[in-house]
Scaffold this active site. Structure first.
Site, short mmCIF file in Angstrom:
data_model
loop_
_atom_site.label_atom_id
_atom_site.label_comp_id
_atom_site.label_asym_id
_atom_site.label_seq_id
_atom_site.Cartn_x
_atom_site.Cartn_y
_atom_site.Cartn_z
N GLU A 35 -36.72 81.39 37.79
CA GLU A 35 -38.06 81.26 37.21
C GLU A 35 -39.12 81.05 38.30
O GLU A 35 -40.32 81.07 38.02
CB GLU A 35 -38.09 80.13 36.18
N ARG A 36 -38.69 80.84 39.56
CA ARG A 36 -39.67 80.63 40.64
C ARG A 36 -40.27 81.96 41.12
O ARG A 36 -41.41 82.01 41.54
CB ARG A 36 -39.03 79.94 41.83
N LYS A 67 -30.77 86.83 34.23
CA LYS A 67 -31.65 85.65 34.09
C LYS A 67 -32.04 85.28 35.51
O LYS A 67 -31.35 84.53 36.18
CB LYS A 67 -30.89 84.52 33.40
N GLU A 84 -26.88 69.73 51.73
CA GLU A 84 -27.56 71.01 51.96
C GLU A 84 -29.06 70.75 51.84
O GLU A 84 -29.56 70.44 50.75
CB GLU A 84 -27.12 72.04 50.92
N CYS A 100 -28.45 80.98 51.88
CA CYS A 100 -27.14 80.32 51.71
C CYS A 100 -26.27 80.55 52.93
O CYS A 100 -25.28 79.86 53.11
CB CYS A 100 -26.44 80.85 50.48
N PHE A 124 -33.59 81.44 43.57
CA PHE A 124 -34.92 81.90 43.98
C PHE A 124 -34.92 82.58 45.35
O PHE A 124 -35.84 83.31 45.67
CB PHE A 124 -35.90 80.71 44.01
N SER A 180 -27.11 76.59 43.42
CA SER A 180 -26.64 75.36 44.09
C SER A 180 -25.29 74.91 43.52
O SER A 180 -24.91 75.28 42.41
CB SER A 180 -27.69 74.26 43.89
P1 NAD Z 1 -30.44 76.44 41.47
O1 NAD Z 1 -29.01 76.08 41.31
O2 NAD Z 1 -31.47 75.39 41.26
O3 NAD Z 1 -30.83 77.60 40.42
C1 NAD Z 1 -30.04 78.76 40.31
C2 NAD Z 1 -30.18 79.30 38.89
O4 NAD Z 1 -29.69 78.32 37.98
C3 NAD Z 1 -31.62 79.61 38.48
O5 NAD Z 1 -31.62 80.82 37.76
C4 NAD Z 1 -32.00 78.43 37.62
O6 NAD Z 1 -32.92 78.77 36.61
C5 NAD Z 1 -30.68 78.00 37.01
N1 NAD Z 1 -30.63 76.56 36.78
C6 NAD Z 1 -31.23 75.57 37.49
N2 NAD Z 1 -30.93 74.36 36.99
C7 NAD Z 1 -30.11 74.57 35.95
C8 NAD Z 1 -29.45 73.70 35.03
N3 NAD Z 1 -29.58 72.37 35.09
N4 NAD Z 1 -28.67 74.24 34.09
C9 NAD Z 1 -28.51 75.59 34.00
N5 NAD Z 1 -29.12 76.45 34.85
C10 NAD Z 1 -29.90 75.96 35.81
O7 NAD Z 1 -30.61 77.13 42.89
P2 NAD Z 1 -31.93 77.60 43.62
O8 NAD Z 1 -32.70 76.42 44.07
O9 NAD Z 1 -32.64 78.64 42.82
O10 NAD Z 1 -31.31 78.36 44.90
C11 NAD Z 1 -30.90 77.69 46.06
C12 NAD Z 1 -29.43 77.40 46.03
O11 NAD Z 1 -28.68 78.60 45.86
C13 NAD Z 1 -28.92 76.81 47.34
O12 NAD Z 1 -28.01 75.79 47.04
C14 NAD Z 1 -28.21 77.98 48.01
O13 NAD Z 1 -27.21 77.64 48.94
C15 NAD Z 1 -27.65 78.67 46.83
N6 NAD Z 1 -27.32 80.06 47.13
C16 NAD Z 1 -26.00 80.36 47.31
C17 NAD Z 1 -25.65 81.65 47.63
C18 NAD Z 1 -24.21 82.03 47.84
O14 NAD Z 1 -23.95 83.19 47.99
N7 NAD Z 1 -23.28 81.10 47.84
C19 NAD Z 1 -26.64 82.63 47.77
C20 NAD Z 1 -27.98 82.28 47.58
C21 NAD Z 1 -28.31 80.98 47.26
#
Ligand code: NAD
Length: 502
Positions: free
Chosen positions: A181-182, A178, A387, A286, A154, A231
């Site tokens: 969804e937020r 994909k 985190e 991130c 998101f 994450s």
């Molecule tokens: P998230 O992991 O909750 O969601 C990321 C994606 O995964 C979304 O599209 C979501 O719909 C999907 N998702 C969520 N739960 C899932 C599940 N159980 N099974 C399959 N798919 C699922 O992350 P977020 O809250 O949207 O974003 C924040 C996180 O992203 C933080 O941990 C941040 O550090 C990380 N991030 C990392 C980078 C990087 O470059 N390393 C960059 C941006 C964000």
């Protein structure tokens, strides 16, 4: 398509907006007000399959288009994104909450990836070796993987998808996004602009959703490569599940980024740098700095300065011209972050600036957390280990650069790290000895430019290749090596032994 008045967002498949087949919908909120502003379909396997069919059908013609033609289409897309940047930023701010200036900056960083791939004919050039054997030549080339998918978080609804699809498309692949969804709306605007620029129908598709759509992507035999950013627990799951289904996967995870401040640093300069890096975008980056490792005398000096500046951070809706920091993404995120602050107090850290009761006149329903600063934090505390992904900065005291480096290297995350110093010697040691993917020397958020690659180490990235830059081109292409000769004397002899140079 007027996306701002639609109650239910569509998917984008085969070059047009289509209703989802799913009956499940999620709520998209404006985090500054707490109001539900639209509904997002939570796509199912049928929706994903429809996107794969469209992407597969579009592949032959797109892949056959000369790279220069694909580059020119992406140049037009770049112009459209640039021209509409302010409108696009407003969508990011409305659904994510970050300030308009920050949203615009993130779109610019995405556009830079498009600029990088307009040089794709140069980047796709292969290698040629004349005469690898007598009258035999050898060469290697790189071809598209096929249908690729991107699953994004998101916190950067424009930039993170743009780390992926411009490179994939330029290399001759088709793509299914994909998005989170937020904050799903921007992905549809980008789809419209790609179509307007001339990207063939079906080459870029958007399927909204949550775990159900993600699992359908991971299991679909028609998808060859998956890029993920999110994450760490989900990144690990994506990597393992995607690999089990025979896909190439790059899965970027979470972070706990340390900034080491040496006693010789310019403390005022460092304070300004760290305030933006810790509290910009409400810490939901991130590459946000979440730990300051203060060496020796830097401890008291930095704590005092950071506290004074943190108290002055202007917290408001991202649309307010003077806002420096907006809300966090959801009420659940706010409550989780507040819980960490309570936990830090309970574990004995010194709470220097308390963001638990922010006052944001006019936005009482919003998901706000004020800038928070802890001092004398130790590695065993949850506020150090986890985190938090919010505006919480912790200070850990260290006696030496060696101790600071050892602390960073013991951390399971390894996305970014920074050093603030006037010493070239310290900077060189930091560069050589820190086991982290992206480093800043007097630069707090060292996000590499598009022509370098972005990625962390350890639990911050599962896979081998980073995103964009040369790594991105390698991820979205497969190598093929060709060895050829053209005999004209009919002197072929059976060869039963391993061929060797002759
Ligand atoms: P998230 O992991 O909750 O969601 C990321 C994606 O995964 C979304 O599209 C979501 O719909 C999907 N998702 C969520 N739960 C899932 C599940 N159980 N099974 C399959 N798919 C699922 O992350 P977020 O809250 O949207 O974003 C924040 C996180 O992203 C933080 O941990 C941040 O550090 C990380 N991030 C990392 C980078 C990087 O470059 N390393 C960059 C941006 C964000």
């Amino acid at each position: 398509m007027d996306l701002t008045t639609l109650e239910r967002l569509p998917l984008w498949i085969g070059g047009r907006a289509v209703p989802a087949s799913t009956t499940r919908y999620g709520e998209v909120t404006n985090p500054a007000t707490g109001e539900v502003i639209r509904h997002v379909p939570l796509g199912n396997a049928t929706d994903v399959d429809a996107a794969v069919q469209a992407a597969t059908a579009a592949l032959p013609a797109w892949r056959a288009a000369p790279p220069l033609r694909r580059a020119r289409i992406l140049m037009r897309f770049r112009e459209l994104m640039e021209a509409q940047k302010k409108d696009l930023a407003r969508i990011v701010t409305e659904e994510h909450g970050k300030t308009l200036a920050d949203a615009e900056g993130s779109i610019t960083r995405g556009i830079e990836v498009v600029e990088f791939v307009t040089g794709i004919p140069q980047l796709l050039k292969g290698e040629f070796s004349e005469n690898v054997g007598s009258d035999v030549d050898g060469w290697s080339l790189r071809q598209p993987v096929g249908v690729c998918a991107g699953i994004t978080p998101f916190n950067f609804p424009a930039m993170v998808p743009m780390w992926m699809y411009p490179v994939a498309l330029a290399c001759g692949n088709s793509f299914i996004l994909k998005p989170s969804e937020r904050d799903p709306t921007l992905s549809l605007r980008m789809a419209e602009l790609l179509a307007e620029a001339g990207v063939h129908a079906g080459v870029f598709n958007v399927v909204h959703g949550d775990k159900e759509a993600v699992d359908a992507i991971l299991e679909h035999p028609g998808i060859g490569a998956v890029s993920f950013v999110g994450s760490t627990p989900i990144a690990r799951y994506i990597y393992e599940t995607g690999a089990r289904h025979g896909k190439r996967v790059q899965a970027l995870g979470g972070a706990k980024n340390h900034a080491v401040v040496m006693p010789d640093a310019d403390f005022d300069f460092t304070t300004e740098a760290l305030i933006g890096a810790a509290y910009g975008s409400a810490g939901e980056r991130c590459m946000a700095v979440s730990v300051v490792v203060a060496v020796g005398a830097a401890g008291d000096a930095m704590c005092e300065r950071l506290a004074a500046r943190a108290r002055r951070v202007k917290v408001s809706a991202g649309t307010q011209p003077d806002a420096e920091m907006g809300p966090v993404i959801t009420g659940a995120a706010r409550d989780r972050i507040m819980g960490y602050i309570d936990g830090g107090v309970a574990e004995g850290a010194t709470l220097v600036v308390d963001g638990r009761k922010p006052r944001v006149p006019g936005y009482e329903g919003g998901f706000f957390v004020g800038p928070t600063l802890f001092d004398r934090v130790t590695p065993g505390m949850a506020i150090y280990r986890d985190e938090i992904f919010g505006p919480v900065l912790v200070i850990v005291r260290a006696d030496s650069l060696s101790e600071a480096i050892a602390l960073i290297n013991a951390n399971p995350y390894a996305n970014g790290a920074a050093l603030f110093t006037r010493s070239g010697h310290a900077a060189h040691r930091f560069q050589e000895d820190v086991d982290v993917g992206m480093l800043g020397i007097n630069v707090p958020i060292p996000v590499p430019m598009a022509f370098h690659s972005f990625g962390g180490w350890k639990n911050s990235l599962f896979g081998d290749l980073h995103v964009h830059g040369i790594d991105g081109v390698r991820f979205y292409t497969r190598g093929k090596a060709i060895t050829a000769r053209w005999p004209d004397d009919g002197s072929a002899a059976p060869g039963f032994q391993m061929p060797v140079m002759g």
